[in-house]
Enzyme design. Structure first.
Site, PDB file in Angstrom:
ATOM      1  N   GLU A   1       0.838  -1.203   0.000  1.00  0.00           N
ATOM      2  CA  GLU A   1       0.000   0.000   0.000  1.00  0.00           C
ATOM      3  C   GLU A   1       0.867   1.246   0.000  1.00  0.00           C
ATOM      4  O   GLU A   1       0.502   2.269  -0.542  1.00  0.00           O
ATOM      5  CB  GLU A   1      -0.933  -0.005   1.219  1.00  0.00           C
TER       6      GLU A   1
ATOM      7  N   HIS B  97       6.026   2.797   3.101  1.00  0.00           N
ATOM      8  CA  HIS B  97       6.151   2.901   4.551  1.00  0.00           C
ATOM      9  C   HIS B  97       6.251   1.543   5.219  1.00  0.00           C
ATOM     10  O   HIS B  97       6.831   1.412   6.279  1.00  0.00           O
ATOM     11  CB  HIS B  97       4.922   3.612   5.123  1.00  0.00           C
TER      12      HIS B  97
HETATM   13  N1  RBF Z   1       0.500   1.501  10.897  1.00  0.00           N
HETATM   14  C1  RBF Z   1       0.129   0.221  10.883  1.00  0.00           C
HETATM   15  O1  RBF Z   1       0.009  -0.398  11.944  1.00  0.00           O
HETATM   16  N2  RBF Z   1      -0.107  -0.441   9.692  1.00  0.00           N
HETATM   17  C2  RBF Z   1       0.036   0.174   8.482  1.00  0.00           C
HETATM   18  O2  RBF Z   1      -0.215  -0.471   7.446  1.00  0.00           O
HETATM   19  C3  RBF Z   1       0.441   1.536   8.465  1.00  0.00           C
HETATM   20  N3  RBF Z   1       0.629   2.185   7.287  1.00  0.00           N
HETATM   21  C4  RBF Z   1       1.047   3.482   7.306  1.00  0.00           C
HETATM   22  C5  RBF Z   1       1.247   4.168   6.099  1.00  0.00           C
HETATM   23  C6  RBF Z   1       1.670   5.494   6.106  1.00  0.00           C
HETATM   24  C7  RBF Z   1       1.871   6.207   4.795  1.00  0.00           C
HETATM   25  C8  RBF Z   1       1.876   6.156   7.362  1.00  0.00           C
HETATM   26  C9  RBF Z   1       2.343   7.603   7.400  1.00  0.00           C
HETATM   27  C10 RBF Z   1       1.678   5.492   8.541  1.00  0.00           C
HETATM   28  C11 RBF Z   1       1.253   4.161   8.534  1.00  0.00           C
HETATM   29  N4  RBF Z   1       1.024   3.490   9.747  1.00  0.00           N
HETATM   30  C12 RBF Z   1       0.661   2.180   9.715  1.00  0.00           C
HETATM   31  C13 RBF Z   1       1.087   4.199  11.035  1.00  0.00           C
HETATM   32  C14 RBF Z   1       2.445   4.080  11.714  1.00  0.00           C
HETATM   33  O3  RBF Z   1       2.582   2.802  12.308  1.00  0.00           O
HETATM   34  C15 RBF Z   1       2.590   5.168  12.814  1.00  0.00           C
HETATM   35  O4  RBF Z   1       1.480   5.098  13.684  1.00  0.00           O
HETATM   36  C16 RBF Z   1       2.682   6.565  12.247  1.00  0.00           C
HETATM   37  O5  RBF Z   1       3.668   6.638  11.240  1.00  0.00           O
HETATM   38  C17 RBF Z   1       3.012   7.605  13.349  1.00  0.00           C
HETATM   39  O6  RBF Z   1       4.283   7.312  13.926  1.00  0.00           O
END
Ligand code: RBF
Length: 165
Positions: free
Chosen positions: A94, A97
């Site tokens: 997706e 990140h």
């Molecule tokens: N956190 C998840 O637990 N699963 C994900 O698939 C996920 N995808 C993310 C994609 C992007 C573009 C961003 C910015 C954050 C994502 N996060 C995801 C959140 C991440 O774990 C965290 O909470 C944030 O980046 C704040 O530190």
């Protein structure tokens, strides 16, 4: 290890320790909560099913999987907690990140496990899509939350075996 042994949902359960006095903390990422809730449910029910007391299981939510490391570290620092289980879902593809998050959390959890000298279990799904996540959280491929709990139980037992003489 045979392929049958890789699905820990059909784990070997002989020789499991008495966990009635052990304390567990479950750290749950709110991102993809429809799946992480299922992981939590599986982990919680497995702990209860193998003898943990409900009052000895704590839960803390973190916003996303990236925060699992710090949330788990806080619990792991508590001397009364025997094992911590970190639960999250990071969908690959997706966004780029996922690589950063997955590697950071895998490394972070390894580090805090060693630093705190207690099991901190990596219960983070890294599927290619949401369907694969659903399949592994109470779906056709079992529940990785159950497996994370079983791993915690086994590691608590191993620690006792090694250090309690
Ligand atoms: N956190 C998840 O637990 N699963 C994900 O698939 C996920 N995808 C993310 C994609 C992007 C573009 C961003 C910015 C954050 C994502 N996060 C995801 C959140 C991440 O774990 C965290 O909470 C944030 O980046 C704040 O530190």
């Amino acid at each position: 290890m045979s392929s049958a042994d890789k699905n820990l949902s059909v784990f070997k359960t002989d020789g499991l320790p008495d966990i009635s006095n052990k304390k567990f903390a479950l750290v749950v990422a709110e991102w993809n909560s429809e799946v992480t809730e299922k992981l939590f449910e599986g982990a919680y029910q497995t702990l209860i099913g193998y003898g943990a007391a409900a009052e000895n299981i704590e839960r803390g939510n973190v916003p996303g999987s990236f925060e699992l490391t710090l949330g788990a570290h806080w619990y792991a620092q508590r001397s009364d907690i025997d094992a911590v289980i970190a639960l999250g879902v990071v969908i690959q593809g997706e966004t780029k990140h996922n690589d950063y998050i997955n590697h950071a959390v895998a490394q972070g959890i390894t580090n805090i496990s060693i630093q705190n000298n207690k099991p901190v279990i990596f219960g983070v799904l890294t599927p290619n899509n949401m369907q694969q996540a659903v399949d592994r959280a109470g779906g056709v491929h079992g529940n990785k939350g159950d497996e994370a709990a079983m791993t915690a139980i086994k590691m608590v037992g191993l620690k006792d075996k090694i250090f309690t003489r």
